[in-house]
Design a protein around this motif. Structure first.
Motif, PDB file in Angstrom:
ATOM      1  N   ALA A 796       0.838  -1.199   0.000  1.00  0.00           N
ATOM      2  CA  ALA A 796       0.000   0.000   0.000  1.00  0.00           C
ATOM      3  C   ALA A 796       0.877   1.255   0.000  1.00  0.00           C
ATOM      4  O   ALA A 796       0.574   2.240  -0.686  1.00  0.00           O
ATOM      5  CB  ALA A 796      -0.926   0.002   1.212  1.00  0.00           C
ATOM      6  N   SER A 797       1.979   1.240   0.756  1.00  0.00           N
ATOM      7  CA  SER A 797       2.912   2.376   0.769  1.00  0.00           C
ATOM      8  C   SER A 797       3.570   2.541  -0.588  1.00  0.00           C
ATOM      9  O   SER A 797       3.800   3.658  -1.052  1.00  0.00           O
ATOM     10  CB  SER A 797       3.982   2.165   1.854  1.00  0.00           C
ATOM     11  N   ASP A 798       3.862   1.413  -1.238  1.00  0.00           N
ATOM     12  CA  ASP A 798       4.472   1.451  -2.568  1.00  0.00           C
ATOM     13  C   ASP A 798       3.529   2.118  -3.568  1.00  0.00           C
ATOM     14  O   ASP A 798       3.924   2.959  -4.372  1.00  0.00           O
ATOM     15  CB  ASP A 798       4.792   0.016  -3.024  1.00  0.00           C
ATOM     16  N   GLY A 799       2.242   1.761  -3.495  1.00  0.00           N
ATOM     17  CA  GLY A 799       1.274   2.301  -4.444  1.00  0.00           C
ATOM     18  C   GLY A 799       0.970   3.760  -4.234  1.00  0.00           C
ATOM     19  O   GLY A 799       0.630   4.480  -5.172  1.00  0.00           O
ATOM     20  N   SER A 800       1.076   4.250  -2.975  1.00  0.00           N
ATOM     21  CA  SER A 800       0.736   5.640  -2.691  1.00  0.00           C
ATOM     22  C   SER A 800       1.958   6.532  -2.563  1.00  0.00           C
ATOM     23  O   SER A 800       1.851   7.673  -2.146  1.00  0.00           O
ATOM     24  CB  SER A 800      -0.071   5.703  -1.388  1.00  0.00           C
ATOM     25  N   SER A 801       3.151   6.021  -2.898  1.00  0.00           N
ATOM     26  CA  SER A 801       4.384   6.792  -2.775  1.00  0.00           C
ATOM     27  C   SER A 801       5.099   6.861  -4.117  1.00  0.00           C
ATOM     28  O   SER A 801       4.900   6.019  -4.993  1.00  0.00           O
ATOM     29  CB  SER A 801       5.297   6.140  -1.722  1.00  0.00           C
ATOM     30  N   ASP A 802       5.938   7.887  -4.244  1.00  0.00           N
ATOM     31  CA  ASP A 802       6.734   8.019  -5.460  1.00  0.00           C
ATOM     32  C   ASP A 802       7.865   6.988  -5.488  1.00  0.00           C
ATOM     33  O   ASP A 802       8.385   6.654  -6.546  1.00  0.00           O
ATOM     34  CB  ASP A 802       7.330   9.433  -5.558  1.00  0.00           C
ATOM     35  N   SER A 803       8.278   6.518  -4.323  1.00  0.00           N
ATOM     36  CA  SER A 803       9.375   5.555  -4.243  1.00  0.00           C
ATOM     37  C   SER A 803       8.846   4.139  -4.454  1.00  0.00           C
ATOM     38  O   SER A 803       7.694   3.834  -4.153  1.00  0.00           O
ATOM     39  CB  SER A 803      10.063   5.653  -2.878  1.00  0.00           C
ATOM     40  N   GLU A 804       9.716   3.284  -4.963  1.00  0.00           N
ATOM     41  CA  GLU A 804       9.358   1.888  -5.192  1.00  0.00           C
ATOM     42  C   GLU A 804       9.820   1.059  -3.995  1.00  0.00           C
ATOM     43  O   GLU A 804      11.012   0.948  -3.730  1.00  0.00           O
ATOM     44  CB  GLU A 804       9.996   1.373  -6.478  1.00  0.00           C
ATOM     45  N   PHE A 805       8.876   0.478  -3.267  1.00  0.00           N
ATOM     46  CA  PHE A 805       9.191  -0.292  -2.068  1.00  0.00           C
ATOM     47  C   PHE A 805       9.495  -1.740  -2.431  1.00  0.00           C
ATOM     48  O   PHE A 805       8.902  -2.312  -3.337  1.00  0.00           O
ATOM     49  CB  PHE A 805       8.022  -0.251  -1.083  1.00  0.00           C
ATOM     50  N   ALA A 806      10.419  -2.328  -1.676  1.00  0.00           N
ATOM     51  CA  ALA A 806      10.738  -3.744  -1.831  1.00  0.00           C
ATOM     52  C   ALA A 806      10.185  -4.489  -0.626  1.00  0.00           C
ATOM     53  O   ALA A 806      10.286  -4.014   0.509  1.00  0.00           O
ATOM     54  CB  ALA A 806      12.251  -3.943  -1.933  1.00  0.00           C
ATOM     55  N   PHE A 807       9.586  -5.669  -0.853  1.00  0.00           N
ATOM     56  CA  PHE A 807       9.046  -6.471   0.241  1.00  0.00           C
ATOM     57  C   PHE A 807      10.073  -7.524   0.640  1.00  0.00           C
ATOM     58  O   PHE A 807      10.637  -8.213  -0.201  1.00  0.00           O
ATOM     59  CB  PHE A 807       7.740  -7.147  -0.185  1.00  0.00           C
ATOM     60  N   ALA A 808      10.329  -7.630   1.947  1.00  0.00           N
ATOM     61  CA  ALA A 808      11.311  -8.603   2.439  1.00  0.00           C
ATOM     62  C   ALA A 808      10.806  -9.220   3.732  1.00  0.00           C
ATOM     63  O   ALA A 808      10.246  -8.527   4.589  1.00  0.00           O
ATOM     64  CB  ALA A 808      12.661  -7.914   2.674  1.00  0.00           C
ATOM     65  N   VAL A 809      10.973 -10.531   3.866  1.00  0.00           N
ATOM     66  CA  VAL A 809      10.622 -11.259   5.094  1.00  0.00           C
ATOM     67  C   VAL A 809      11.911 -11.733   5.739  1.00  0.00           C
ATOM     68  O   VAL A 809      12.629 -12.552   5.154  1.00  0.00           O
ATOM     69  CB  VAL A 809       9.708 -12.467   4.786  1.00  0.00           C
ATOM     70  N   PRO A 810      12.256 -11.217   6.938  1.00  0.00           N
ATOM     71  CA  PRO A 810      13.513 -11.622   7.593  1.00  0.00           C
ATOM     72  C   PRO A 810      13.317 -12.899   8.405  1.00  0.00           C
ATOM     73  O   PRO A 810      12.756 -12.851   9.513  1.00  0.00           O
ATOM     74  CB  PRO A 810      13.819 -10.424   8.505  1.00  0.00           C
ATOM     75  N   PRO A 811      13.734 -14.060   7.915  1.00  0.00           N
ATOM     76  CA  PRO A 811      13.470 -15.325   8.630  1.00  0.00           C
ATOM     77  C   PRO A 811      14.129 -15.387  10.003  1.00  0.00           C
ATOM     78  O   PRO A 811      13.534 -15.914  10.948  1.00  0.00           O
ATOM     79  CB  PRO A 811      14.043 -16.395   7.682  1.00  0.00           C
ATOM     80  N   ALA A 812      15.351 -14.848  10.132  1.00  0.00           N
ATOM     81  CA  ALA A 812      16.050 -14.937  11.423  1.00  0.00           C
ATOM     82  C   ALA A 812      15.317 -14.142  12.496  1.00  0.00           C
ATOM     83  O   ALA A 812      15.090 -14.631  13.614  1.00  0.00           O
ATOM     84  CB  ALA A 812      17.485 -14.417  11.268  1.00  0.00           C
ATOM     85  N   GLN A 813      14.916 -12.895  12.159  1.00  0.00           N
ATOM     86  CA  GLN A 813      14.216 -12.067  13.141  1.00  0.00           C
ATOM     87  C   GLN A 813      12.860 -12.674  13.514  1.00  0.00           C
ATOM     88  O   GLN A 813      12.464 -12.664  14.680  1.00  0.00           O
ATOM     89  CB  GLN A 813      14.013 -10.650  12.614  1.00  0.00           C
ATOM     90  N   LEU A 814      12.131 -13.213  12.523  1.00  0.00           N
ATOM     91  CA  LEU A 814      10.831 -13.811  12.821  1.00  0.00           C
ATOM     92  C   LEU A 814      10.996 -15.095  13.644  1.00  0.00           C
ATOM     93  O   LEU A 814      10.136 -15.420  14.473  1.00  0.00           O
ATOM     94  CB  LEU A 814      10.076 -14.111  11.526  1.00  0.00           C
ATOM     95  N   ALA A 815      12.092 -15.796  13.423  1.00  0.00           N
ATOM     96  CA  ALA A 815      12.359 -16.987  14.246  1.00  0.00           C
ATOM     97  C   ALA A 815      12.584 -16.591  15.703  1.00  0.00           C
ATOM     98  O   ALA A 815      12.138 -17.278  16.632  1.00  0.00           O
ATOM     99  CB  ALA A 815      13.576 -17.736  13.705  1.00  0.00           C
ATOM    100  N   VAL A 816      13.276 -15.457  15.898  1.00  0.00           N
ATOM    101  CA  VAL A 816      13.483 -14.952  17.267  1.00  0.00           C
ATOM    102  C   VAL A 816      12.149 -14.563  17.896  1.00  0.00           C
ATOM    103  O   VAL A 816      11.889 -14.841  19.070  1.00  0.00           O
ATOM    104  CB  VAL A 816      14.452 -13.739  17.249  1.00  0.00           C
ATOM    105  N   VAL A 817      11.268 -13.913  17.110  1.00  0.00           N
ATOM    106  CA  VAL A 817       9.936 -13.547  17.607  1.00  0.00           C
ATOM    107  C   VAL A 817       9.165 -14.797  18.032  1.00  0.00           C
ATOM    108  O   VAL A 817       8.523 -14.827  19.086  1.00  0.00           O
ATOM    109  CB  VAL A 817       9.148 -12.764  16.529  1.00  0.00           C
ATOM    110  N   ALA A 818       9.240 -15.863  17.195  1.00  0.00           N
ATOM    111  CA  ALA A 818       8.555 -17.113  17.522  1.00  0.00           C
ATOM    112  C   ALA A 818       9.107 -17.717  18.815  1.00  0.00           C
ATOM    113  O   ALA A 818       8.346 -18.193  19.672  1.00  0.00           O
ATOM    114  CB  ALA A 818       8.705 -18.101  16.368  1.00  0.00           C
ATOM    115  N   LEU A 819      10.432 -17.669  18.951  1.00  0.00           N
ATOM    116  CA  LEU A 819      11.058 -18.223  20.151  1.00  0.00           C
ATOM    117  C   LEU A 819      10.637 -17.447  21.396  1.00  0.00           C
ATOM    118  O   LEU A 819      10.354 -18.035  22.449  1.00  0.00           O
ATOM    119  CB  LEU A 819      12.586 -18.195  19.992  1.00  0.00           C
TER     120      LEU A 819
END
Length: 848
Positions: A796-819
């Motif tokens: 949504a930010s990509d569509g409403s902004s002049d800048s092109e956003f990249a989507f990234a899922v950080p597996p290590a950080q999410l694994a820490v959240v799960a732990l």
């Protein structure tokens, strides 16, 4: 009614522990909310007082009437006024004194060689005003500057940079200037204006280093004579001023400064904390509702006996609501006291971590007390309302039943409703992301998805717990199997308990994914746009620093190791009536160092009347190659430029490019490409040696530059995680409270298990694993929901902004959240497990 109240009070006295978790949940939520509001009131009052004291002697300010504001900026850029106006102003009847106020960017280098400030708040320099009533700064130590090279700095800046009177250092204006500190000053009784740094110079030095040409000032400060009010002074000044110049009262100027601090920091900071207060209270809602639902279930026979003895539905309902009201009021009042304590603690803590909290007493307004108190009571009563109504509907015959089968997870209506909500939520989110980019549409879909997760929780909990708990039977034998069966016993209770943790984990995951996406976006931007080998930049590119010297790019270009060095400048102008940021550079070198995509026209022929525009901006302004665009600059001049090139998107190069010959601003970035055969280390060392003569700015490789540009994201995430810890703590309290009440409910069953041979350690392990299973369900749902919401926010930010956003899922950080989620479940189960293991076997079996 009196009987209901007496029954409620006696029940609370007899079962205080049942409501301990509810009390803590309400207390924490209200304390955080009250602390946020009191701190905001205190900060605003402190800044009001500070600016009022600093500008108390200024009765009027003469300045340019028009300001150019670019998108995303609340404060515009004003053209300077002629210092020759001082003579005109002094002749106006009622004027006692008038002095020019010259301002510009000036960043001091500390004793350790590092620049001071500039990570957001501006670094200012200006002329030291000799009239003490018109100077917002007060000399605290030393003396005023008398000759070229002497400066006064605010005391907070000197302490931060390890500078003292007599020290010689460098002031970036942005050209490096050798200066000697001869005095230390305060602002409105404080060591500085928040994190803003200030350096006061002689008038001659200020004109030489801070203005484009001599004879210009940012404004003229005016003091009225005896008996002349500020309003009267402005009325007298206005007819004497030329067109495009205005006079405002000193009070209005102080209010604008306070509003600037408020809009740029206080409002955002307070809103940020209020959002997390709301999240904490939302999590508390689930914990409170679950507590009352369990208490009502435990008292089914008791309520049925009351009905059989003649109590009405209303009386039974009121009994539960009185209990909730008592807990709500006492916890909310305690939360108010806790909130005031939090604000007082922050007032003492902020100066210790480098943020100068304005001195003064805590400001506690009525709204800041009434709102948290009302919210705490409403949240607690609202959460207890459905269980109270359910208690009132208890049939008298329920007193004859031993147990009731919980089929809450098998409701067809719930499954259909939840499925419909999640389908609608996903559809709205996808429409707001893919069809018509809209943050509001995508946000509505995300909110519906959150509601759908809560509605579907009891339906999904049975399947989820079976899957998540399937290894327990093999790993922990009978103990694991019993823990799994206990978690499956009441799907609705399991889902409600897990929902609190799910929301906390979802928000953590959302910000983790969004932060990783912002980093990936910055890396993508630098990799795609920047083709150089190293970047020379101020530590606060795009923030509040002074920028780089205009001479740095030329000096680096002369190095034998360097092929191309291009300096990017930043300026502001109105393009066909709209404020826009300009990039001022050598367009030929820019084309060689940056990837500008497909270029329609030529960057080589811009000259003094040509401009280059990105494809997106050209389409927005209806410009084509050969077309005309009128630019209005901050000095009031207007010129017509010819569009000579249209290039592809380049975030680092900006939307508009003009040459140095068209306008010579301060530099903020120098991109350097080395000659063939020159290693990065050798080239970087040569550039660093040259840059040291220009205030020692940072020299970084492309990867280092991308990392430092995204450095603020890690700081933001650290603050987010610290604040969300409150929500996780409340969720943990909810799990612990539910297990404690469930153990009380299963006292006889636990006694029988112990009687047939279950050991204390096995009983403790069974309760702990049940807690972990509930937490695992909440954590898994939170991770899935957070990742989805993060994707929606990024797209949504990509569509409403002049800048092109990249989507990234950080597996290590999410694994820490799960732990962390699973560890929260394990911690929540410790106390209930110990309590269960301490049960007396014979007494437990004898309990009805």
């Amino acid at each position: 009614m009196n009987a209901s109240v007496r029954l409620s009070v006696s029940s609370l006295r007899a079962h205080r522990r049942r409501f301990a978790g509810t009390f803590l949940a309400v207390f924490l939520g209200v304390a955080f909310l009250a602390g946020t509001l009191v701190m905001g009131d205190t900060l605003r009052a402190g800044f009001d007082s500070m600016f009022g004291n600093a500008t108390s002697g200024t009765d009027a300010v003469v300045r340019s009437a028009d300001a150019i504001t670019t998108p995303g900026e609340s404060q515009g850029v004003r053209q300077p006024v002629a210092t020759g106006l001082v003579g005109t102003v002094e002749k106006v009847p009622g004027v006692a004194a008038a002095v020019p106020n010259i301002q510009g960017a000036g960043q001091l280098v500390g004793a350790n060689g590092d620049p001071i400030g500039g990570q957001g708040p501006p670094t200012l320099a200006g002329n030291w005003i000799t009239d003490p009533k018109l100077n917002p700064y007060r000399l605290a130590e030393g003396r005023a500057p008398r000759k070229s090279g002497e400066v006064v700095v605010n005391r907070g800046t000197a302490e931060k940079g390890g500078l003292k009177i007599g020290d010689t250092t460098v002031l970036r204006t942005p050209d490096p200037v050798r200066v000697t500190v001869v005095g230390l000053a305060t602002f409105g009784g404080q060591d500085g204006m928040a994190q803003v740094t200030f350096t006061g110079m002689t008038v001659a030095d200020a004109e030489k280093y801070l203005t484009a040409r001599p004879g210009e000032a940012a404004s003229i400060q005016v003091r009225a004579g005896p008996g002349v009010s500020q309003e009267e002074l402005v009325e007298r000044l206005t007819p004497a001023l030329p067109k495009g110049v205005e006079a405002i009262t000193g009070q209005e100027s102080a209010e604008e400064n306070t509003e600037m601090i408020s809009s740029q920091f206080l409002d955002i900071f307070t809103l940020f904390l209020l959002v997390f207060s709301g999240i904490a209270l939302l999590v508390a809602t689930f914990s409170i509702h679950n507590t009352f639902a369990i208490v009502v279930a435990q008292r089914t026979r008791e309520n049925a006996l009351l009905r059989a003895l003649g109590a009405s539905r209303r009386q039974v309902t009121v009994t539960t609501l009185v209990e909730a009201t008592t807990v709500a009021v006492t916890a909310s009042l305690a939360g108010l006291a806790g909130g005031i304590g939090i604000a007082a603690g922050l007032q003492a803590l902020f100066p210790a971590i480098g943020f100068p909290f304005p001195e003064g007493d805590l400001v506690v307004k009525g709204l800041s007390l009434a709102l948290p108190l009302s919210v705490g009571i409403v949240v607690c009563l609202g959460s207890a309302l459905l269980p109270a109504v359910r208690a009132g509907r208890t049939a008298p015959l329920a007193a004859l039943r031993e147990t009731a089968v919980d089929t809450s997870g098998a409701s067809r209506l719930r499954a259909v409703t939840g499925t419909g909500l999640i389908a609608l939520g996903v559809a709205l989110a996808l429409a707001g992301v893919l069809v018509s980019p809209s943050v509001w549409l995508a946000g509505s879909g995300a909110a519906l998805a959150l509601v759908a997760f809560v509605v579907l929780g009891p339906v999904a909990s049975t399947t989820a717990v079976r899957i998540l708990g399937s290894p327990l039977g093999r790993l922990r034998g009978v103990t694991g199997a019993l823990a799994r069966r206990n978690a499956l016993r009441s799907p609705k209770r399991t889902a409600a308990t897990a929902s609190a943790l799910m929301i906390g984990v979802a928000v953590v995951s959302l910000f983790t994914v969004f932060g990783a996406s912002l980093k990936a976006t910055m890396d993508q931007t630098v990799s795609r746009s920047f083709a150089g080998d190293v970047a020379v930049s101020a530590p606060s590119f795009g923030a509040g620093g002074s920028g780089l010297s205009p001479g740095l790019a030329g000096a680096v270009q002369e190095l034998p190791e360097v092929d191309t060095a291009v300096g990017l400048g930043r300026g502001v102008a109105e393009v066909d009536g709209e404020g826009r940021a300009l990039t001022v550079t050598d367009p030929v070198a820019l084309e060689r160092t940056f990837d500008l995509g497909r270029i329609d026209g030529s960057m080589r022929g811009l000259g003094t009347d040509g401009i280059a525009v990105t494809e997106k901006e050209a389409a927005r302004q209806h410009l084509t190659t050969g077309g005309k665009a009128q630019l209005a600059f901050t000095d009031g001049s207007k010129e017509t430029f010819t569009v000579r090139a249209v290039y592809g998107p380049s975030e680092l190069a900006g939307d508009y490019v003009i040459t140095r010959a068209a306008w010579a601003p301060h530099r903020t970035l120098v991109a350097v490409t080395f000659e063939d055969g020159v290693s990065t280390d050798a080239g970087k060392a040569a550039v660093e040696k040259t840059a040291a003569r220009y205030g020692n700015p940072e020299v970084q490789t492309r990867d280092e530059y991308a990392q430092s540009s995204a450095g603020g994201i890690d700081m933001m995430l650290t603050l987010v995680y610290a604040l969300l810890a409150l929500a996780v703590v409340i969720a943990l309290l909810g799990i612990a409270n539910t297990l404690t009440l469930a153990i009380h409910e299963r006292t006889r069953e636990l006694g029988l298990l112990r009687a047939v041979g279950q050991t204390r350690s096995q009983l403790r392990a069974m309760v702990r694993w049940e807690s972990i299973l509930v937490a695992a369900f909440g954590t898994a749902g939170g991770l899935a929901l957070g990742a989805f919401l993060g994707w929606v926010l990024v797209r949504a930010s990509d569509g409403s902004s002049d800048s092109e956003f990249a989507f990234a899922v950080p597996p290590a950080q999410l694994a820490v959240v799960a732990l962390v989620g699973l560890m929260a479940g394990a911690l929540a189960g410790l106390r209930p497990a110990r309590r269960a293991a301490r049960l007396d076997v014979l007494r437990a079996i004898a309990i009805e």
